[in-house]
Design an enzyme around this catalytic site. Sequence first.
Site, mmCIF file in Angstrom:
data_model
loop_
_atom_site.group_PDB
_atom_site.id
_atom_site.type_symbol
_atom_site.label_atom_id
_atom_site.label_comp_id
_atom_site.label_asym_id
_atom_site.label_seq_id
_atom_site.Cartn_x
_atom_site.Cartn_y
_atom_site.Cartn_z
ATOM 1 C CG ASP A 65 -14.663 44.938 4.822
ATOM 2 O OD1 ASP A 65 -14.217 46.008 5.287
ATOM 3 O OD2 ASP A 65 -14.586 43.851 5.428
ATOM 4 C CG ASN A 107 -13.999 35.224 8.189
ATOM 5 O OD1 ASN A 107 -14.548 36.072 7.472
ATOM 6 N ND2 ASN A 107 -12.804 35.413 8.724
ATOM 7 C CG HIS A 108 -16.640 37.145 5.236
ATOM 8 N ND1 HIS A 108 -16.260 37.621 6.467
ATOM 9 C CD2 HIS A 108 -15.939 37.860 4.335
ATOM 10 C CE1 HIS A 108 -15.371 38.580 6.314
ATOM 11 N NE2 HIS A 108 -15.158 38.751 5.019
ATOM 12 C CD GLN A 172 -17.419 41.756 4.398
ATOM 13 O OE1 GLN A 172 -17.898 42.296 5.390
ATOM 14 N NE2 GLN A 172 -16.146 41.818 4.096
ATOM 15 C CG ASP A 174 -20.877 34.651 8.615
ATOM 16 O OD1 ASP A 174 -20.299 35.641 8.145
ATOM 17 O OD2 ASP A 174 -21.333 34.596 9.783
ATOM 18 C CG ASP A 204 -10.154 38.494 8.365
ATOM 19 O OD1 ASP A 204 -9.632 39.481 8.899
ATOM 20 O OD2 ASP A 204 -11.366 38.440 8.055
ATOM 21 C CG LEU A 209 -12.592 29.497 9.798
ATOM 22 C CD1 LEU A 209 -13.336 29.498 8.469
ATOM 23 C CD2 LEU A 209 -11.083 29.377 9.562
ATOM 24 C CD GLU A 248 -8.417 40.131 12.873
ATOM 25 O OE1 GLU A 248 -8.546 41.354 13.023
ATOM 26 O OE2 GLU A 248 -8.983 39.491 11.958
ATOM 27 C CG HIS A 315 -5.436 45.799 8.447
ATOM 28 N ND1 HIS A 315 -4.798 44.854 9.210
ATOM 29 C CD2 HIS A 315 -6.588 45.232 8.026
ATOM 30 C CE1 HIS A 315 -5.542 43.757 9.248
ATOM 31 N NE2 HIS A 315 -6.633 43.959 8.547
ATOM 32 C CG ASP A 316 -9.065 45.807 10.954
ATOM 33 O OD1 ASP A 316 -9.349 46.190 9.807
ATOM 34 O OD2 ASP A 316 -8.998 44.612 11.270
#
Length: 546
Positions: A65, A107-108, A172, A174, A204, A209, A248, A315-316
Amino acid sequence: MKITDTSDLWWKSAVIYCLDVETFMDWNGDGRGDLVGLAHRIDHLASLKVTCLWLMPFFPTPERDDGYDITDFYGVDSRLGTHGDLVEVLRLASDRGIRVILDLVVNHTSDQHPWFQSARSSRESPYRDWYVWVDEPPPGNEQNVFPDKEDGVWQFDEKTGQYYQHSFYRQQPDLNVTNPAVRDEIAKIIGFWLQLGVSGFRVDAVPFLLDTKGVEQAEELLGDPHEYLRDLRSFISRREGQAILLGEVNLPYEGQLEFFGGPQGGELVMQFDFNAMQRMYLSLAREDARPLIEALQARPALPDGAQWAIFVRNHDELTLDKLSEDERNEVFAAFGPDPDMQLFGRGLRRRLPPMLGGDPRRIRLVYSLLFALPGTPTLFYGEEIGMGENLAIEGRMSVRSPMQWTPGRNGGFSSADPEDLTAPVTDGGYGPEFVNVESQLHDPDSLLSFVRMLVERYRTTFEIGYGDFRVLEHDHPSVLAHEMRWDEGCVVLVHNFSSEPVPLRLELDGKELLDLLSGRRQSLPESGPAELPLEGYGFRWLRVLP
């Protein structure tokens, strides 16, 4: 005008610049950007007068990712350099007055992280409860963040016969923040990087989270998840009083206010304003300022010391998920009608200049808005020169093509063979032969020179970062006119979303206007409105002189 000390609130008048090390500058010629290359390009950021550099993940990763699947939160990926190279970047940035913040992605982890490798080896592993496991997924399987790749948030693990939760890709898993050991580890990660000299973190996917729905007895184990976020903020403030948490949080405004800590504050210092960004694109599509005005006026009052971060794109994918289906289709029709330009049914995988057909008037209008709206402007690398996306790159990675430094081979990003680059350089009309730093550097009419000028004006116009915002009334739906007041100063900022000229008239209280972009002065009438004609897609920054 009296200027008080604002150093403790540096982020309120900052200019943030986000980049991915591996696509910014390759110094050793292996086709992948590196920290040494970044160090050699710090002066580019300094010439832009950027004050805060946001580094996307540079940690060890199997790259499932683009670096957001991390195997060591304390490390530096050896393909990008060493801790020594990173410290040199931090030193060079500090010497030029540039703070550095890092992506905090807790978060992961990657499924290759030693913690998860241990956790999936046995139900008796000491790291088992660092992740979220169930015997059977709960009914009503939730939609994954990446619905084109994953059909849910639970993945069966054959060795231990249970399912683990993954809100993102299955690679990924969690982390379980109801586990105090996980919370302690997150604090250690934060403390480690603060000790190395960073000035905070872009956090992030914060709601993920704090999402503990998959954990049994979560309330007994953690209590209020926002109390945990307050604890993190307190920890950071004790370690480094001026460090920030930039979150975010893509939620409606009332949800975002919760992540600031409500009216009393104490949680995130800053958040990206996803709502205003999405309404801005609807305004651009309609050539009507009212959707953006509605968003700005719907913003909740923020606690002291909090701030919005303004962005044109990140960036997404350019998410449009807060628009209605009809509104989203309007934006798609205007700026991404080809299905290949769209992603997840909710966003666009394009950069701004191609979306606007390369029209320099509209491009400059939008970047003027970026620096004029109340909040802290955030640039994504390449925006300062008008880079385009590369739709040949899969998914949201289309906007993460290599930085274009020169009109030569590989855009000056790398001396490697083109097939060895970490990502292909954009081609066509937005390729490096047409869009690059070198060609724009000494051209006073270039986009780079224009953005540099906007940064300078923004940095000396304290009202925008610190002031009180008010929309000014007039008769033209295509125009956003707002004032920002701070201390004894007042600036008026006007933007015309229409291609048609507008004979704008505003009631202003003062003697004279100073145009901050042109330097021209204009007397104000003793009574009645001021005449402020705007060209199609025109804009003005005006200081009201008493």
